[in-house]
Design a protein around this motif. Structure first.
Motif, PDB file in Angstrom:
ATOM      1  N   TYR A   1       0.836  -1.211   0.000  1.00  0.00           N
ATOM      2  CA  TYR A   1       0.000   0.000   0.000  1.00  0.00           C
ATOM      3  C   TYR A   1       0.868   1.259   0.000  1.00  0.00           C
ATOM      4  O   TYR A   1       2.064   1.191   0.281  1.00  0.00           O
ATOM      5  CB  TYR A   1      -0.944  -0.027   1.210  1.00  0.00           C
ATOM      6  CG  TYR A   1      -1.932  -1.155   1.094  1.00  0.00           C
ATOM      7  CD1 TYR A   1      -2.989  -1.083   0.187  1.00  0.00           C
ATOM      8  CD2 TYR A   1      -1.779  -2.326   1.843  1.00  0.00           C
ATOM      9  CE1 TYR A   1      -3.882  -2.139   0.046  1.00  0.00           C
ATOM     10  CE2 TYR A   1      -2.675  -3.379   1.702  1.00  0.00           C
ATOM     11  CZ  TYR A   1      -3.717  -3.278   0.792  1.00  0.00           C
ATOM     12  OH  TYR A   1      -4.585  -4.322   0.651  1.00  0.00           O
TER      13      TYR A   1
ATOM     14  N   LEU B   1      -7.968  22.493  11.651  1.00  0.00           N
ATOM     15  CA  LEU B   1      -8.179  23.520  10.612  1.00  0.00           C
ATOM     16  C   LEU B   1      -9.448  24.328  10.894  1.00  0.00           C
ATOM     17  O   LEU B   1      -9.438  25.564  10.843  1.00  0.00           O
ATOM     18  CB  LEU B   1      -8.346  22.843   9.246  1.00  0.00           C
ATOM     19  CG  LEU B   1      -7.095  22.448   8.470  1.00  0.00           C
ATOM     20  CD1 LEU B   1      -7.473  21.611   7.248  1.00  0.00           C
ATOM     21  CD2 LEU B   1      -6.304  23.671   8.024  1.00  0.00           C
TER      22      LEU B   1
ATOM     23  N   PHE C   1      -5.608  17.743  -0.043  1.00  0.00           N
ATOM     24  CA  PHE C   1      -6.644  16.821   0.427  1.00  0.00           C
ATOM     25  C   PHE C   1      -7.900  17.652   0.673  1.00  0.00           C
ATOM     26  O   PHE C   1      -7.806  18.819   1.089  1.00  0.00           O
ATOM     27  CB  PHE C   1      -6.153  16.155   1.723  1.00  0.00           C
ATOM     28  CG  PHE C   1      -7.027  15.050   2.232  1.00  0.00           C
ATOM     29  CD1 PHE C   1      -7.296  13.934   1.462  1.00  0.00           C
ATOM     30  CD2 PHE C   1      -7.565  15.119   3.509  1.00  0.00           C
ATOM     31  CE1 PHE C   1      -8.090  12.903   1.949  1.00  0.00           C
ATOM     32  CE2 PHE C   1      -8.357  14.093   4.017  1.00  0.00           C
ATOM     33  CZ  PHE C   1      -8.618  12.983   3.223  1.00  0.00           C
TER      34      PHE C   1
ATOM     35  N   ASP D   1      -1.934  25.218   6.236  1.00  0.00           N
ATOM     36  CA  ASP D   1      -2.235  23.797   6.411  1.00  0.00           C
ATOM     37  C   ASP D   1      -0.893  23.080   6.276  1.00  0.00           C
ATOM     38  O   ASP D   1      -0.395  22.865   5.172  1.00  0.00           O
ATOM     39  CB  ASP D   1      -3.241  23.339   5.345  1.00  0.00           C
ATOM     40  CG  ASP D   1      -3.576  21.856   5.462  1.00  0.00           C
ATOM     41  OD1 ASP D   1      -2.778  21.120   6.087  1.00  0.00           O
ATOM     42  OD2 ASP D   1      -4.611  21.435   4.918  1.00  0.00           O
TER      43      ASP D   1
ATOM     44  N   ALA E   1      -2.874   8.354  11.006  1.00  0.00           N
ATOM     45  CA  ALA E   1      -2.101   7.112  10.843  1.00  0.00           C
ATOM     46  C   ALA E   1      -1.176   7.121   9.625  1.00  0.00           C
ATOM     47  O   ALA E   1      -0.122   6.482   9.637  1.00  0.00           O
ATOM     48  CB  ALA E   1      -3.074   5.940  10.742  1.00  0.00           C
TER      49      ALA E   1
ATOM     50  N   GLY F   1      -5.222  12.372  14.898  1.00  0.00           N
ATOM     51  CA  GLY F   1      -4.735  13.466  15.736  1.00  0.00           C
ATOM     52  C   GLY F   1      -4.309  14.646  14.892  1.00  0.00           C
ATOM     53  O   GLY F   1      -4.216  14.555  13.665  1.00  0.00           O
TER      54      GLY F   1
HETATM   55  N1  T4K Z   1      -4.776  18.744   5.146  1.00  0.00           N
HETATM   56  C1  T4K Z   1      -4.027  17.966   4.361  1.00  0.00           C
HETATM   57  C2  T4K Z   1      -3.111  18.614   3.375  1.00  0.00           C
HETATM   58  C3  T4K Z   1      -4.101  16.579   4.467  1.00  0.00           C
HETATM   59  O1  T4K Z   1      -3.348  15.792   3.659  1.00  0.00           O
HETATM   60  C4  T4K Z   1      -4.960  16.015   5.439  1.00  0.00           C
HETATM   61  C5  T4K Z   1      -5.069  14.578   5.559  1.00  0.00           C
HETATM   62  C6  T4K Z   1      -5.708  16.873   6.262  1.00  0.00           C
HETATM   63  C7  T4K Z   1      -5.588  18.252   6.082  1.00  0.00           C
HETATM   64  C8  T4K Z   1      -6.654  16.380   7.315  1.00  0.00           C
HETATM   65  O2  T4K Z   1      -5.992  15.771   8.409  1.00  0.00           O
HETATM   66  P1  T4K Z   1      -6.766  14.602   9.253  1.00  0.00           P
HETATM   67  O3  T4K Z   1      -8.107  15.137   9.642  1.00  0.00           O
HETATM   68  O4  T4K Z   1      -6.841  13.374   8.383  1.00  0.00           O
HETATM   69  O5  T4K Z   1      -5.843  14.430  10.436  1.00  0.00           O
HETATM   70  C9  T4K Z   1      -5.458   9.798   3.845  1.00  0.00           C
HETATM   71  C10 T4K Z   1      -5.636  10.251   5.278  1.00  0.00           C
HETATM   72  O6  T4K Z   1      -6.831   9.742   5.846  1.00  0.00           O
HETATM   73  C11 T4K Z   1      -5.600  11.721   5.452  1.00  0.00           C
HETATM   74  O7  T4K Z   1      -5.251  11.957   6.822  1.00  0.00           O
HETATM   75  C12 T4K Z   1      -4.529  12.381   4.594  1.00  0.00           C
HETATM   76  N2  T4K Z   1      -4.553  13.827   4.677  1.00  0.00           N
HETATM   77  C13 T4K Z   1      -4.729  11.974   3.145  1.00  0.00           C
HETATM   78  C14 T4K Z   1      -3.695  12.590   2.224  1.00  0.00           C
HETATM   79  O8  T4K Z   1      -4.601  10.560   3.059  1.00  0.00           O
HETATM   80  P2  T4K Z   1      -6.994   8.308   2.360  1.00  0.00           P
HETATM   81  O9  T4K Z   1      -8.476   8.301   2.183  1.00  0.00           O
HETATM   82  O10 T4K Z   1      -6.151   8.298   1.150  1.00  0.00           O
HETATM   83  O11 T4K Z   1      -6.511   7.139   3.359  1.00  0.00           O
HETATM   84  P3  T4K Z   1      -6.642   5.575   3.233  1.00  0.00           P
HETATM   85  O12 T4K Z   1      -7.499   5.096   4.333  1.00  0.00           O
HETATM   86  O13 T4K Z   1      -7.021   5.196   1.842  1.00  0.00           O
HETATM   87  O14 T4K Z   1      -5.142   5.103   3.553  1.00  0.00           O
HETATM   88  C15 T4K Z   1      -4.127   5.058   2.587  1.00  0.00           C
HETATM   89  C16 T4K Z   1      -3.373   3.737   2.719  1.00  0.00           C
HETATM   90  O15 T4K Z   1      -2.666   3.705   3.945  1.00  0.00           O
HETATM   91  C17 T4K Z   1      -4.259   2.516   2.731  1.00  0.00           C
HETATM   92  O16 T4K Z   1      -4.401   2.032   1.410  1.00  0.00           O
HETATM   93  C18 T4K Z   1      -3.505   1.517   3.593  1.00  0.00           C
HETATM   94  C19 T4K Z   1      -2.657   2.394   4.502  1.00  0.00           C
HETATM   95  N3  T4K Z   1      -3.179   2.423   5.864  1.00  0.00           N
HETATM   96  C20 T4K Z   1      -4.154   3.336   6.191  1.00  0.00           C
HETATM   97  C21 T4K Z   1      -4.658   3.384   7.463  1.00  0.00           C
HETATM   98  C22 T4K Z   1      -5.726   4.388   7.821  1.00  0.00           C
HETATM   99  C23 T4K Z   1      -2.699   1.530   6.807  1.00  0.00           C
HETATM  100  O17 T4K Z   1      -1.841   0.696   6.488  1.00  0.00           O
HETATM  101  N4  T4K Z   1      -3.185   1.588   8.087  1.00  0.00           N
HETATM  102  C24 T4K Z   1      -4.139   2.483   8.452  1.00  0.00           C
HETATM  103  O18 T4K Z   1      -4.550   2.498   9.633  1.00  0.00           O
HETATM  104  O19 T4K Z   1      -6.677   9.621   3.220  1.00  0.00           O
END
Ligand code: T4K
Length: 370
Positions: A5, A63, A83, A154, A181, A190
Protein backbone atom coordinates in the motif's frame (compact mmCIF):
# COMPACT_ATOMS: atom_id res chain seq x y z
CA UNK A 1 1.21 -11.79 -4.40
CA UNK A 2 2.04 -9.41 -1.53
CA UNK A 3 -0.05 -6.26 -1.54
CA UNK A 4 1.95 -3.08 -1.04
CA UNK A 5 0.00 0.00 0.00
CA UNK A 6 0.97 3.65 -0.40
CA UNK A 7 1.89 3.77 3.26
CA UNK A 8 1.95 1.88 6.54
CA UNK A 9 1.63 3.53 9.92
CA UNK A 10 4.60 3.60 12.29
CA UNK A 11 3.46 1.73 15.41
CA UNK A 12 5.15 2.02 18.80
CA UNK A 13 6.36 -1.05 20.70
CA UNK A 14 3.26 -2.89 21.96
CA UNK A 15 4.94 -3.75 25.27
CA UNK A 16 5.77 -0.11 25.99
CA UNK A 17 2.31 0.96 24.93
CA UNK A 18 0.78 -1.55 27.34
CA UNK A 19 2.94 -0.06 30.13
CA UNK A 20 1.51 3.37 29.36
CA UNK A 21 -2.00 1.92 29.16
CA UNK A 22 -1.57 0.41 32.64
CA UNK A 23 -0.75 3.87 33.97
CA UNK A 24 -3.85 5.28 32.31
CA UNK A 25 -6.00 2.47 33.72
CA UNK A 26 -4.58 3.10 37.15
CA UNK A 27 -5.19 6.84 37.08
CA UNK A 28 -8.65 6.45 35.51
CA UNK A 29 -7.99 9.78 33.80
CA UNK A 30 -8.62 9.07 30.14
CA UNK A 31 -9.27 12.41 28.43
CA UNK A 32 -9.64 16.21 28.95
CA UNK A 33 -6.06 17.53 29.10
CA UNK A 34 -4.64 14.68 31.18
CA UNK A 35 -0.97 14.11 32.01
CA UNK A 36 -0.09 12.27 28.77
CA UNK A 37 -1.81 14.97 26.71
CA UNK A 38 0.08 17.74 28.49
CA UNK A 39 3.38 15.91 28.24
CA UNK A 40 2.92 15.35 24.52
CA UNK A 41 2.21 19.07 24.02
CA UNK A 42 5.41 19.90 25.89
CA UNK A 43 7.56 17.37 24.07
CA UNK A 44 6.18 18.28 20.66
CA UNK A 45 6.73 22.01 21.21
CA UNK A 46 10.29 21.18 22.14
CA UNK A 47 10.89 18.75 19.26
CA UNK A 48 9.37 21.03 16.63
CA UNK A 49 10.88 24.23 18.04
CA UNK A 50 7.58 26.09 18.42
CA UNK A 51 6.30 28.17 21.30
CA UNK A 52 2.72 26.96 21.75
CA UNK A 53 0.98 23.87 20.48
CA UNK A 54 -2.58 22.66 21.09
CA UNK A 55 -3.36 19.01 20.43
CA UNK A 56 -6.49 17.99 18.52
CA UNK A 57 -8.38 14.80 17.83
CA UNK A 58 -7.57 15.22 14.11
CA UNK A 59 -6.11 17.69 11.63
CA UNK A 60 -9.47 18.62 10.10
CA UNK A 61 -10.86 19.83 13.44
CA UNK A 62 -7.61 21.73 13.95
CA UNK A 63 -8.18 23.52 10.61
CA UNK A 64 -11.82 24.27 11.45
CA UNK A 65 -10.85 25.59 14.88
CA UNK A 66 -7.95 27.69 13.57
CA UNK A 67 -10.42 29.56 11.34
CA UNK A 68 -12.76 30.00 14.34
CA UNK A 69 -9.94 31.26 16.54
CA UNK A 70 -9.11 34.03 14.05
CA UNK A 71 -12.81 34.72 13.41
CA UNK A 72 -12.39 34.35 9.67
CA UNK A 73 -15.40 35.14 7.46
CA UNK A 74 -16.05 36.11 3.83
CA UNK A 75 -13.66 34.71 1.21
CA UNK A 76 -10.47 32.75 1.78
CA UNK A 77 -7.99 32.08 -1.01
CA UNK A 78 -6.72 28.53 -1.04
CA UNK A 79 -5.22 25.83 -3.23
CA UNK A 80 -7.21 23.34 -5.28
CA UNK A 81 -4.29 20.89 -5.02
CA UNK A 82 -4.65 19.34 -1.56
CA UNK A 83 -6.64 16.82 0.43
CA UNK A 84 -10.31 17.81 0.45
CA UNK A 85 -10.22 18.61 4.20
CA UNK A 86 -8.44 21.91 3.44
CA UNK A 87 -11.44 23.36 1.59
CA UNK A 88 -14.05 21.50 3.66
CA UNK A 89 -12.79 23.34 6.75
CA UNK A 90 -13.73 26.64 5.08
CA UNK A 91 -17.26 25.47 4.30
CA UNK A 92 -17.71 24.32 7.93
CA UNK A 93 -17.09 27.95 8.89
CA UNK A 94 -19.47 29.42 6.30
CA UNK A 95 -16.51 30.82 4.34
CA UNK A 96 -16.43 31.01 0.52
CA UNK A 97 -13.35 29.27 -0.88
CA UNK A 98 -11.57 30.98 -3.76
CA UNK A 99 -9.10 28.81 -5.65
CA UNK A 100 -5.76 30.13 -6.94
CA UNK A 101 -3.40 28.17 -9.19
CA UNK A 102 -0.20 26.45 -8.03
CA UNK A 103 3.43 26.48 -9.13
CA UNK A 104 4.33 23.68 -11.50
CA UNK A 105 7.73 23.23 -9.78
CA UNK A 106 6.59 22.59 -6.18
CA UNK A 107 2.80 22.08 -6.37
CA UNK A 108 2.25 24.93 -3.86
CA UNK A 109 -0.08 27.90 -4.26
CA UNK A 110 1.34 30.72 -6.42
CA UNK A 111 1.62 34.12 -4.76
CA UNK A 112 0.89 36.17 -7.92
CA UNK A 113 -2.26 34.15 -8.60
CA UNK A 114 -3.38 34.81 -5.00
CA UNK A 115 -2.85 38.53 -5.50
CA UNK A 116 -5.07 38.49 -8.61
CA UNK A 117 -7.82 36.70 -6.66
CA UNK A 118 -8.03 39.22 -3.78
CA UNK A 119 -11.35 41.08 -3.52
CA UNK A 120 -12.81 43.34 -0.85
CA UNK A 121 -14.34 40.21 0.73
CA UNK A 122 -11.01 38.40 1.12
CA UNK A 123 -10.05 37.95 4.77
CA UNK A 124 -7.38 35.26 4.74
CA UNK A 125 -5.11 32.94 2.76
CA UNK A 126 -4.92 29.21 3.48
CA UNK A 127 -1.90 27.69 1.72
CA UNK A 128 -0.72 24.07 2.05
CA UNK A 129 2.91 22.90 2.21
CA UNK A 130 2.17 20.09 -0.24
CA UNK A 131 4.26 16.95 0.44
CA UNK A 132 6.06 19.06 3.05
CA UNK A 133 7.89 21.36 0.63
CA UNK A 134 7.62 24.91 2.00
CA UNK A 135 5.40 27.45 0.25
CA UNK A 136 6.87 30.82 -0.79
CA UNK A 137 6.60 31.97 2.81
CA UNK A 138 8.32 35.32 2.38
CA UNK A 139 6.04 36.12 -0.58
CA UNK A 140 2.97 35.06 1.40
CA UNK A 141 4.00 37.09 4.47
CA UNK A 142 4.48 40.18 2.33
CA UNK A 143 1.17 39.78 0.54
CA UNK A 144 -0.76 39.11 3.76
CA UNK A 145 0.74 42.20 5.33
CA UNK A 146 0.11 44.41 2.31
CA UNK A 147 -3.59 43.44 2.14
CA UNK A 148 -4.12 42.94 5.87
CA UNK A 149 -5.04 39.27 5.45
CA UNK A 150 -4.67 36.44 7.96
CA UNK A 151 -2.40 33.58 6.98
CA UNK A 152 -3.30 30.06 8.12
CA UNK A 153 -0.99 27.31 6.95
CA UNK A 154 -2.23 23.80 6.41
CA UNK A 155 0.99 22.11 7.45
CA UNK A 156 -0.53 18.61 7.61
CA UNK A 157 2.43 17.20 5.62
CA UNK A 158 5.15 19.33 7.15
CA UNK A 159 6.00 17.66 10.47
CA UNK A 160 9.53 18.59 11.56
CA UNK A 161 10.39 20.60 8.45
CA UNK A 162 12.35 23.81 8.84
CA UNK A 163 12.56 27.02 6.86
CA UNK A 164 15.46 29.44 7.25
CA UNK A 165 16.64 27.61 10.35
CA UNK A 166 13.37 27.49 12.26
CA UNK A 167 10.20 25.43 12.31
CA UNK A 168 8.01 25.89 9.26
CA UNK A 169 5.11 26.06 11.74
CA UNK A 170 6.38 29.33 13.19
CA UNK A 171 5.21 31.12 10.05
CA UNK A 172 1.78 32.63 9.49
CA UNK A 173 -0.84 33.50 12.10
CA UNK A 174 -1.51 29.83 12.78
CA UNK A 175 -0.24 26.55 11.39
CA UNK A 176 -1.94 23.18 11.63
CA UNK A 177 -0.57 19.64 11.63
CA UNK A 178 -2.15 16.22 11.09
CA UNK A 179 -1.08 13.18 13.09
CA UNK A 180 -3.24 10.74 11.13
CA UNK A 181 -2.10 7.11 10.84
CA UNK A 182 -0.77 7.82 7.33
CA UNK A 183 1.49 10.68 8.43
CA UNK A 184 5.21 10.68 9.32
CA UNK A 185 4.33 11.24 12.98
CA UNK A 186 1.03 9.64 13.97
CA UNK A 187 -1.18 9.41 17.06
CA UNK A 188 -3.63 7.08 15.20
CA UNK A 189 -5.91 10.07 14.59
CA UNK A 190 -4.74 13.47 15.74
CA UNK A 191 -3.65 16.95 14.88
CA UNK A 192 -2.45 20.23 16.32
CA UNK A 193 -2.46 24.00 15.97
CA UNK A 194 0.75 25.94 16.47
CA UNK A 195 0.20 29.46 17.81
CA UNK A 196 2.53 32.26 18.86
CA UNK A 197 1.04 33.79 22.02
CA UNK A 198 -0.25 32.48 25.32
CA UNK A 199 -3.56 34.32 24.71
CA UNK A 200 -4.08 32.59 21.37
CA UNK A 201 -3.21 29.16 22.80
CA UNK A 202 -5.76 29.72 25.59
CA UNK A 203 -8.40 30.73 23.05
CA UNK A 204 -7.70 27.63 20.95
CA UNK A 205 -7.70 25.37 24.01
CA UNK A 206 -11.07 26.78 25.05
CA UNK A 207 -12.48 26.35 21.54
CA UNK A 208 -11.52 22.67 21.38
CA UNK A 209 -13.24 22.09 24.75
CA UNK A 210 -16.74 23.53 24.08
CA UNK A 211 -15.53 27.06 24.96
CA UNK A 212 -15.31 26.05 28.63
CA UNK A 213 -12.98 28.04 30.88
CA UNK A 214 -14.16 26.58 34.20
CA UNK A 215 -17.23 24.95 35.73
CA UNK A 216 -19.24 28.15 35.55
CA UNK A 217 -17.77 29.89 32.53
CA UNK A 218 -18.24 29.30 28.81
CA UNK A 219 -16.66 31.99 26.62
CA UNK A 220 -17.02 30.61 23.10
CA UNK A 221 -19.33 28.36 21.11
CA UNK A 222 -16.56 25.79 20.98
CA UNK A 223 -16.50 22.23 19.73
CA UNK A 224 -15.21 18.98 21.19
CA UNK A 225 -11.90 18.32 19.44
CA UNK A 226 -9.73 17.07 22.29
CA UNK A 227 -7.05 14.41 22.00
CA UNK A 228 -7.52 11.63 24.56
CA UNK A 229 -4.94 10.05 26.86
CA UNK A 230 -4.61 6.79 24.89
CA UNK A 231 -3.72 8.64 21.69
CA UNK A 232 -1.37 10.98 23.55
CA UNK A 233 0.47 8.06 25.21
CA UNK A 234 0.82 6.37 21.80
CA UNK A 235 2.10 9.67 20.40
CA UNK A 236 4.70 10.04 23.14
CA UNK A 237 6.10 6.64 22.22
CA UNK A 238 6.13 7.40 18.50
CA UNK A 239 7.91 10.68 19.20
CA UNK A 240 10.78 8.74 20.77
CA UNK A 241 11.46 6.98 17.47
CA UNK A 242 10.69 9.84 15.10
CA UNK A 243 14.29 10.60 14.11
CA UNK A 244 14.95 6.93 13.38
CA UNK A 245 11.68 6.73 11.42
CA UNK A 246 12.63 9.76 9.28
CA UNK A 247 16.19 8.46 8.77
CA UNK A 248 14.80 5.16 7.40
CA UNK A 249 12.42 7.06 5.12
CA UNK A 250 15.37 9.08 3.84
CA UNK A 251 17.19 5.90 2.80
CA UNK A 252 14.09 4.68 0.95
CA UNK A 253 13.51 8.08 -0.65
CA UNK A 254 17.09 8.30 -1.89
CA UNK A 255 16.94 4.79 -3.32
CA UNK A 256 13.82 5.67 -5.31
CA UNK A 257 15.43 8.88 -6.54
CA UNK A 258 18.65 7.16 -7.57
CA UNK A 259 16.67 4.58 -9.56
CA UNK A 260 14.09 6.90 -11.11
CA UNK A 261 16.02 10.08 -11.84
CA UNK A 262 16.98 9.32 -15.44
CA UNK A 263 13.80 7.78 -16.82
CA UNK A 264 12.43 9.62 -19.86
CA UNK A 265 9.03 11.08 -19.06
CA UNK A 266 9.26 10.66 -15.28
CA UNK A 267 9.78 13.87 -13.32
CA UNK A 268 10.54 13.99 -9.61
CA UNK A 269 9.89 16.55 -6.88
CA UNK A 270 12.89 18.77 -6.14
CA UNK A 271 13.46 18.65 -2.39
CA UNK A 272 17.13 19.63 -2.54
CA UNK A 273 16.65 22.96 -0.74
CA UNK A 274 14.20 21.74 1.94
CA UNK A 275 15.66 21.88 5.46
CA UNK A 276 15.07 18.75 7.56
CA UNK A 277 12.78 17.15 5.00
CA UNK A 278 10.55 14.42 6.46
CA UNK A 279 10.18 12.12 3.41
CA UNK A 280 6.46 11.74 3.99
CA UNK A 281 5.45 11.11 0.37
CA UNK A 282 7.17 9.98 -2.82
CA UNK A 283 5.37 11.76 -5.65
CA UNK A 284 6.43 11.42 -9.30
CA UNK A 285 4.96 13.07 -12.37
CA UNK A 286 4.27 11.05 -15.52
CA UNK A 287 4.92 13.21 -18.58
CA UNK A 288 4.21 12.76 -22.31
CA UNK A 289 7.55 11.14 -23.10
CA UNK A 290 6.74 8.17 -20.85
CA UNK A 291 5.23 5.25 -22.83
CA UNK A 292 2.08 5.19 -20.64
CA UNK A 293 -0.11 7.85 -19.16
CA UNK A 294 -0.40 8.21 -15.38
CA UNK A 295 -3.60 6.19 -15.04
CA UNK A 296 -2.20 3.35 -17.16
CA UNK A 297 0.87 3.20 -14.92
CA UNK A 298 -1.33 3.35 -11.80
CA UNK A 299 -3.38 0.36 -13.06
CA UNK A 300 -0.34 -1.66 -14.13
CA UNK A 301 1.19 -1.17 -10.69
CA UNK A 302 -2.10 -2.18 -9.09
CA UNK A 303 -2.36 -5.32 -11.23
CA UNK A 304 1.00 -6.31 -9.75
CA UNK A 305 -0.03 -5.67 -6.18
CA UNK A 306 1.34 -2.12 -5.81
CA UNK A 307 -1.30 0.29 -4.54
CA UNK A 308 0.14 3.72 -5.38
CA UNK A 309 -2.16 6.72 -4.93
CA UNK A 310 -2.99 9.78 -7.03
CA UNK A 311 -2.52 12.39 -4.29
CA UNK A 312 -4.04 14.82 -5.33
CA UNK A 313 -6.51 13.79 -8.01
CA UNK A 314 -9.17 14.94 -8.66
CA UNK A 315 -8.50 18.57 -7.78
CA UNK A 316 -10.65 19.73 -4.86
CA UNK A 317 -12.13 22.26 -7.29
CA UNK A 318 -13.27 19.41 -9.57
CA UNK A 319 -15.48 17.77 -6.94
CA UNK A 320 -19.15 18.54 -7.74
CA UNK A 321 -19.56 20.21 -4.31
CA UNK A 322 -17.03 22.87 -5.37
CA UNK A 323 -17.03 22.89 -9.18
CA UNK A 324 -19.79 25.52 -9.45
CA UNK A 325 -17.52 28.14 -7.86
CA UNK A 326 -16.19 30.54 -10.53
CA UNK A 327 -12.54 30.16 -9.50
CA UNK A 328 -12.85 26.36 -9.73
CA UNK A 329 -12.75 26.35 -13.55
CA UNK A 330 -9.74 24.48 -14.88
CA UNK A 331 -8.98 27.43 -17.19
CA UNK A 332 -8.23 29.41 -14.00
CA UNK A 333 -5.99 26.63 -12.68
CA UNK A 334 -3.81 25.46 -15.61
CA UNK A 335 -0.84 24.22 -13.55
CA UNK A 336 -3.00 22.39 -11.05
CA UNK A 337 -5.00 20.84 -13.91
CA UNK A 338 -1.83 19.55 -15.50
CA UNK A 339 -0.20 18.25 -12.30
CA UNK A 340 -3.30 16.47 -11.05
CA UNK A 341 -3.32 14.42 -14.27
CA UNK A 342 0.33 13.40 -13.95
CA UNK A 343 0.97 12.78 -10.25
CA UNK A 344 1.44 9.37 -8.66
CA UNK A 345 2.59 8.79 -5.08
CA UNK A 346 4.64 5.63 -4.64
CA UNK A 347 4.62 3.52 -1.46
CA UNK A 348 6.64 5.28 1.24
CA UNK A 349 6.99 4.30 4.89
CA UNK A 350 9.82 3.76 7.32
CA UNK A 351 9.81 -0.05 7.08
CA UNK A 352 9.59 -0.29 3.29
CA UNK A 353 12.00 -2.96 2.12
CA UNK A 354 14.70 -2.36 -0.41
CA UNK A 355 13.39 -5.29 -2.50
CA UNK A 356 9.94 -3.68 -2.58
CA UNK A 357 11.42 -0.49 -3.98
CA UNK A 358 13.35 -2.55 -6.55
CA UNK A 359 10.14 -4.37 -7.54
CA UNK A 360 8.30 -1.04 -8.01
CA UNK A 361 11.17 0.57 -9.91
CA UNK A 362 11.46 -2.44 -12.23
CA UNK A 363 7.79 -2.04 -13.21
CA UNK A 364 8.21 1.70 -13.82
CA UNK A 365 11.33 1.10 -15.94
CA UNK A 366 9.65 -1.62 -18.02
CA UNK A 367 5.92 -1.12 -17.58
CA UNK A 368 4.89 -3.27 -20.53
CA UNK A 369 6.99 -6.30 -19.63
CA UNK A 370 5.02 -9.05 -17.86
N1 T4K B 1 -4.78 18.74 5.15
C1 T4K B 1 -4.03 17.97 4.36
C2 T4K B 1 -3.11 18.61 3.38
C3 T4K B 1 -4.10 16.58 4.47
O1 T4K B 1 -3.35 15.79 3.66
C4 T4K B 1 -4.96 16.02 5.44
C5 T4K B 1 -5.07 14.58 5.56
C6 T4K B 1 -5.71 16.87 6.26
C7 T4K B 1 -5.59 18.25 6.08
C8 T4K B 1 -6.65 16.38 7.32
O2 T4K B 1 -5.99 15.77 8.41
P1 T4K B 1 -6.77 14.60 9.25
O3 T4K B 1 -8.11 15.14 9.64
O4 T4K B 1 -6.84 13.37 8.38
O5 T4K B 1 -5.84 14.43 10.44
C9 T4K B 1 -5.46 9.80 3.85
C10 T4K B 1 -5.64 10.25 5.28
O6 T4K B 1 -6.83 9.74 5.85
C11 T4K B 1 -5.60 11.72 5.45
O7 T4K B 1 -5.25 11.96 6.82
C12 T4K B 1 -4.53 12.38 4.59
N2 T4K B 1 -4.55 13.83 4.68
C13 T4K B 1 -4.73 11.97 3.14
C14 T4K B 1 -3.69 12.59 2.22
O8 T4K B 1 -4.60 10.56 3.06
P2 T4K B 1 -6.99 8.31 2.36
O9 T4K B 1 -8.48 8.30 2.18
O10 T4K B 1 -6.15 8.30 1.15
O11 T4K B 1 -6.51 7.14 3.36
P3 T4K B 1 -6.64 5.58 3.23
O12 T4K B 1 -7.50 5.10 4.33
O13 T4K B 1 -7.02 5.20 1.84
O14 T4K B 1 -5.14 5.10 3.55
C15 T4K B 1 -4.13 5.06 2.59
C16 T4K B 1 -3.37 3.74 2.72
O15 T4K B 1 -2.67 3.70 3.95
C17 T4K B 1 -4.26 2.52 2.73
O16 T4K B 1 -4.40 2.03 1.41
C18 T4K B 1 -3.50 1.52 3.59
C19 T4K B 1 -2.66 2.39 4.50
N3 T4K B 1 -3.18 2.42 5.86
C20 T4K B 1 -4.15 3.34 6.19
C21 T4K B 1 -4.66 3.38 7.46
C22 T4K B 1 -5.73 4.39 7.82
C23 T4K B 1 -2.70 1.53 6.81
O17 T4K B 1 -1.84 0.70 6.49
N4 T4K B 1 -3.19 1.59 8.09
C24 T4K B 1 -4.14 2.48 8.45
O18 T4K B 1 -4.55 2.50 9.63
O19 T4K B 1 -6.68 9.62 3.22
Amino acid sequence: MDKIYVTKPTLPSLDKFVEYLSQIWESEYITNAGPFHNKLEEELADYLGVKYISLFSNGTLALITALQALDIKGEVITTPYSFVATTNSLIWNGITPVFADINSYDCNINVSRIKEAITDKTTAIMPVHVYGTPCDMEGLDKLAEEYNLKLIYDGAHAFGIKHRGQSIHNYGDLSILSFHATKVFNTIEGGAIVSHTKEMKTKIDNLKNFGIVDELTVVDSGINAKMNEVQAAYGLLNLKSIDENIAKRKVAYEKYTYELKDIDGIELLDISSVEDYNYGYYPLFVKEKYPLNRDELYHILMSRGIFSRRYFYPLISDFPIYSNIDSAKRSNLPNAAQITESVLCLPMYSEIESETIERIVAIIKNPCQE
